[in-house]
Design a protein around this motif. Sequence first.
Motif, PDB file in Angstrom:
ATOM      1  N   ARG A 127       3.851   3.904 -11.948  1.00 41.80           N
ATOM      2  CA  ARG A 127       2.819   4.685 -12.617  1.00 41.80           C
ATOM      3  C   ARG A 127       2.877   4.587 -14.141  1.00 41.80           C
ATOM      4  O   ARG A 127       1.829   4.432 -14.798  1.00 41.80           O
ATOM      5  N   PRO A 128       4.060   4.666 -14.787  1.00 40.77           N
ATOM      6  CA  PRO A 128       4.065   4.569 -16.256  1.00 40.77           C
ATOM      7  C   PRO A 128       3.431   3.280 -16.766  1.00 40.77           C
ATOM      8  O   PRO A 128       2.776   3.286 -17.808  1.00 40.77           O
ATOM      9  N   ALA A 129       3.613   2.197 -16.014  1.00 38.80           N
ATOM     10  CA  ALA A 129       3.041   0.915 -16.445  1.00 38.80           C
ATOM     11  C   ALA A 129       1.552   0.862 -16.177  1.00 38.80           C
ATOM     12  O   ALA A 129       0.748   0.585 -17.080  1.00 38.80           O
ATOM     13  N   PHE A 130       1.142   1.155 -14.925  1.00 43.19           N
ATOM     14  CA  PHE A 130      -0.273   0.926 -14.613  1.00 43.19           C
ATOM     15  C   PHE A 130      -1.188   1.956 -15.263  1.00 43.19           C
ATOM     16  O   PHE A 130      -2.334   1.648 -15.591  1.00 43.19           O
ATOM     17  N   MET A 131      -0.705   3.178 -15.488  1.00 36.85           N
ATOM     18  CA  MET A 131      -1.560   4.155 -16.171  1.00 36.85           C
ATOM     19  C   MET A 131      -1.764   3.768 -17.636  1.00 36.85           C
ATOM     20  O   MET A 131      -2.844   3.989 -18.201  1.00 36.85           O
ATOM     21  N   GLN A 132      -0.744   3.149 -18.245  1.00 36.90           N
ATOM     22  CA  GLN A 132      -0.923   2.674 -19.611  1.00 36.90           C
ATOM     23  C   GLN A 132      -1.893   1.499 -19.653  1.00 36.90           C
ATOM     24  O   GLN A 132      -2.716   1.379 -20.568  1.00 36.90           O
ATOM     25  N   VAL A 133      -1.825   0.622 -18.640  1.00 41.60           N
ATOM     26  CA  VAL A 133      -2.781  -0.490 -18.534  1.00 41.60           C
ATOM     27  C   VAL A 133      -4.202   0.053 -18.415  1.00 41.60           C
ATOM     28  O   VAL A 133      -5.130  -0.424 -19.088  1.00 41.60           O
ATOM     29  N   ILE A 134      -4.394   1.056 -17.568  1.00 37.62           N
ATOM     30  CA  ILE A 134      -5.722   1.635 -17.371  1.00 37.62           C
ATOM     31  C   ILE A 134      -6.236   2.282 -18.660  1.00 37.62           C
ATOM     32  O   ILE A 134      -7.399   2.111 -19.045  1.00 37.62           O
ATOM     33  N   GLU A 135      -5.357   3.007 -19.345  1.00 40.67           N
ATOM     34  CA  GLU A 135      -5.771   3.672 -20.588  1.00 40.67           C
ATOM     35  C   GLU A 135      -6.204   2.644 -21.632  1.00 40.67           C
ATOM     36  O   GLU A 135      -7.256   2.782 -22.261  1.00 40.67           O
ATOM     37  N   TYR A 136      -5.394   1.595 -21.805  1.00 39.09           N
ATOM     38  CA  TYR A 136      -5.765   0.553 -22.758  1.00 39.09           C
ATOM     39  C   TYR A 136      -7.035  -0.171 -22.304  1.00 39.09           C
ATOM     40  O   TYR A 136      -7.903  -0.513 -23.115  1.00 39.09           O
ATOM     41  N   TYR A 191       0.810  -1.224   0.000  1.00 42.01           N
ATOM     42  CA  TYR A 191       0.000   0.000   0.000  1.00 42.01           C
ATOM     43  C   TYR A 191       0.847   1.279   0.000  1.00 42.01           C
ATOM     44  O   TYR A 191       0.333   2.365   0.261  1.00 42.01           O
ATOM     45  N   HIS A 192       2.134   1.169  -0.284  1.00 41.94           N
ATOM     46  CA  HIS A 192       3.027   2.316  -0.264  1.00 41.94           C
ATOM     47  C   HIS A 192       2.855   3.120  -1.556  1.00 41.94           C
ATOM     48  O   HIS A 192       3.161   2.628  -2.638  1.00 41.94           O
ATOM     49  N   ILE A 193       2.364   4.339  -1.429  1.00 44.95           N
ATOM     50  CA  ILE A 193       2.079   5.158  -2.604  1.00 44.95           C
ATOM     51  C   ILE A 193       3.349   5.461  -3.393  1.00 44.95           C
ATOM     52  O   ILE A 193       3.317   5.503  -4.635  1.00 44.95           O
ATOM     53  N   ASP A 194       4.491   5.654  -2.728  1.00 45.92           N
ATOM     54  CA  ASP A 194       5.704   5.953  -3.469  1.00 45.92           C
ATOM     55  C   ASP A 194       6.117   4.778  -4.355  1.00 45.92           C
ATOM     56  O   ASP A 194       6.569   4.986  -5.484  1.00 45.92           O
ATOM     57  N   GLY A 223      -6.874   0.520  -7.377  1.00 49.30           N
ATOM     58  CA  GLY A 223      -5.628  -0.207  -7.510  1.00 49.30           C
ATOM     59  C   GLY A 223      -4.704   0.105  -6.354  1.00 49.30           C
ATOM     60  O   GLY A 223      -4.875   1.109  -5.651  1.00 49.30           O
ATOM     61  N   ASP A 224      -3.701  -0.737  -6.137  1.00 47.53           N
ATOM     62  CA  ASP A 224      -2.740  -0.497  -5.062  1.00 47.53           C
ATOM     63  C   ASP A 224      -1.485  -1.321  -5.285  1.00 47.53           C
ATOM     64  O   ASP A 224      -1.454  -2.249  -6.084  1.00 47.53           O
ATOM     65  N   HIS A 225      -0.426  -0.940  -4.547  1.00 53.24           N
ATOM     66  CA  HIS A 225       0.796  -1.729  -4.505  1.00 53.24           C
ATOM     67  C   HIS A 225       0.647  -2.780  -3.415  1.00 53.24           C
ATOM     68  O   HIS A 225       0.238  -2.484  -2.299  1.00 53.24           O
ATOM     69  N   GLU A 226       0.934  -4.022  -3.755  1.00 51.36           N
ATOM     70  CA  GLU A 226       0.820  -5.118  -2.786  1.00 51.36           C
ATOM     71  C   GLU A 226       2.183  -5.387  -2.140  1.00 51.36           C
ATOM     72  O   GLU A 226       3.111  -4.595  -2.289  1.00 51.36           O
ATOM     73  N   ASP A 227       2.318  -6.507  -1.412  1.00 56.07           N
ATOM     74  CA  ASP A 227       3.496  -6.692  -0.563  1.00 56.07           C
ATOM     75  C   ASP A 227       4.483  -7.722  -1.095  1.00 56.07           C
ATOM     76  O   ASP A 227       4.977  -8.580  -0.365  1.00 56.07           O
ATOM     77  N   ALA A 228       4.775  -7.636  -2.381  1.00 57.26           N
ATOM     78  CA  ALA A 228       5.862  -8.383  -3.006  1.00 57.26           C
ATOM     79  C   ALA A 228       6.556  -7.445  -3.997  1.00 57.26           C
ATOM     80  O   ALA A 228       5.995  -6.414  -4.384  1.00 57.26           O
ATOM     81  N   PRO A 229       7.772  -7.749  -4.419  1.00 55.50           N
ATOM     82  CA  PRO A 229       8.477  -6.847  -5.342  1.00 55.50           C
ATOM     83  C   PRO A 229       7.705  -6.627  -6.638  1.00 55.50           C
ATOM     84  O   PRO A 229       7.335  -7.579  -7.329  1.00 55.50           O
ATOM     85  N   GLY A 230       7.448  -5.364  -6.962  1.00 54.92           N
ATOM     86  CA  GLY A 230       6.766  -5.032  -8.206  1.00 54.92           C
ATOM     87  C   GLY A 230       5.327  -5.497  -8.290  1.00 54.92           C
ATOM     88  O   GLY A 230       4.752  -5.526  -9.379  1.00 54.92           O
TER      89      GLY A 230
END
Length: 512
Positions: free
Chosen positions: A212-221, A203-206, A232-239
């Motif tokens: 952001r470049p990846a997930f915003m492109q996913v959302i746009e498509y 859940y770390h926003i940073d 959406g959120d960041h979960e607790d594993a790398p990437g």
Amino acid sequence: MPKKKTATKKTAGGKRSTSRVQTSTDLERQVNAPGRAQLVKQVRAKIKETGVTYIYFQFVSVTGRIVGKGIPADHWERVAERGFQLVYGSTANLFIDRHGDYIGYGPEASELVGIADPETFVQLPWDKRIARVFCTCYRNREERVDPGAHLTSDCRGNLAIIHREFEKKHNMHMRAGTEPEMMWLRLDENKQLKGGVTKPNCYHIDQFEELRPAFMQVIEYGEKMGFDMIQGDHEDAPGQLELNWMFDDVLRNSDRLTTYRQICAQVAREKGLHACFMSKPFMNVSASGCHHNVSLWSGGKDKVNKFHQKSIAGMDGVFTYRQGGKNYFMPDPKIDAVKPGPIGLQSIGGVIEHLAALTSIGSSTVNSYRRLWDTGFWAPVFADWGFQNRTCALRVSAPGRFEYRSVDSMVNPYLMGGALLKVFDDGISRNLDPGEPEERNIYTAMEAGKQVKKLPMTLGDALKALAKDDVVRSAMPGEMYQVYHHYKNDEWERFNHSVSDWDLENYLDCLP
């Protein structure tokens, strides 16, 4: 034999000739279904409007992989009527087992016929020359046995049939929303994996911002392909990210999950990353799950959401969501203000009754069970249910739905949806009682003396449970179970037939 009717047409000389055409096979019933001809014409209009020149005619294999053929859009009408042909074994990825035999179908098998579902046509936003359309698969028209019948190894077609049968029997339909966790991994100069893009900070926003470049492109498509993205959120594993869209009819939601994976793979290609749907690439951090939030409804209306676009680049069906109606999982205040109503409890009873076999579908790979063994990361390993209790395989996460948790990111959603419908049907038909919800941590409850069954902890044990469970196995009719068992049993055998780094580390110097 399929029924035939006599068709007449004028010859060049003005005389009429007769021909015999099949009208009662499953294939021809789809081709000639009321309203389909108009949908085919609407697709042609979309092709002209969008400039599409090429179409992926696609279906889904036993493992959830997208397979099919690419065909120029000039041939749309012909292929919409006649279909395309591909070997039956494509439903099993055309894989061979460890003995060298093709899985499911041999080289002597015939070719399936894929018939487009026009309502699923949509342009690909990353290359607007191309569109995709989902297809239903049938046995070849020239087969001696059951020509033109539904191909039972078509998992997507099976879900559609099972859902229609359930709705006819119970006057209810299933709606589903999935939580598709996955990981964005870096690649080195040799395109080898070198860990996650971000740190495992939940859940770390940073960390979310770094992706952001990846997930915003996913959302746009996604929005261009009918996704009503909601959070959406960041979960607790790398990437590791989770992006969610609005719940809907179980078949449309399965199509969207399949499309979401396609979108992520494309964005990864564009960004020089790897979109990883493997459940457990790293130990000592959380795996990627795909919790299924499900409910049973009657009524409601399909509504098109154009997402503020003047013109959508696909058919209305791609942008449609079912809204309103009666939710049978809501509590009945006359009985209990908190628990699901009778239908909901019976459905939970069906899931609890068949959890062991369901695990073979929700946790469908050898790697899936790394998720269950790496304790402390909320992966469910016990056959129980509760409310906000994440140590159970099933929880009522909010009034009107429950979250089936024993399922990971590699799931085939069409097989999972069909299996849940079958166990719901069993629970309702037999009035199965799930028992009282467990509100304690399941480990605390067990220390206090509660007896709880454990889920299968290997793919081999889960497949044995599936083989013994007629209800869950009925979600894989005809050749589907044969293909699934062959494919997954071979996977388990190949794993046991291999020597890993772990073997060498532990046994290379074991003696003297």
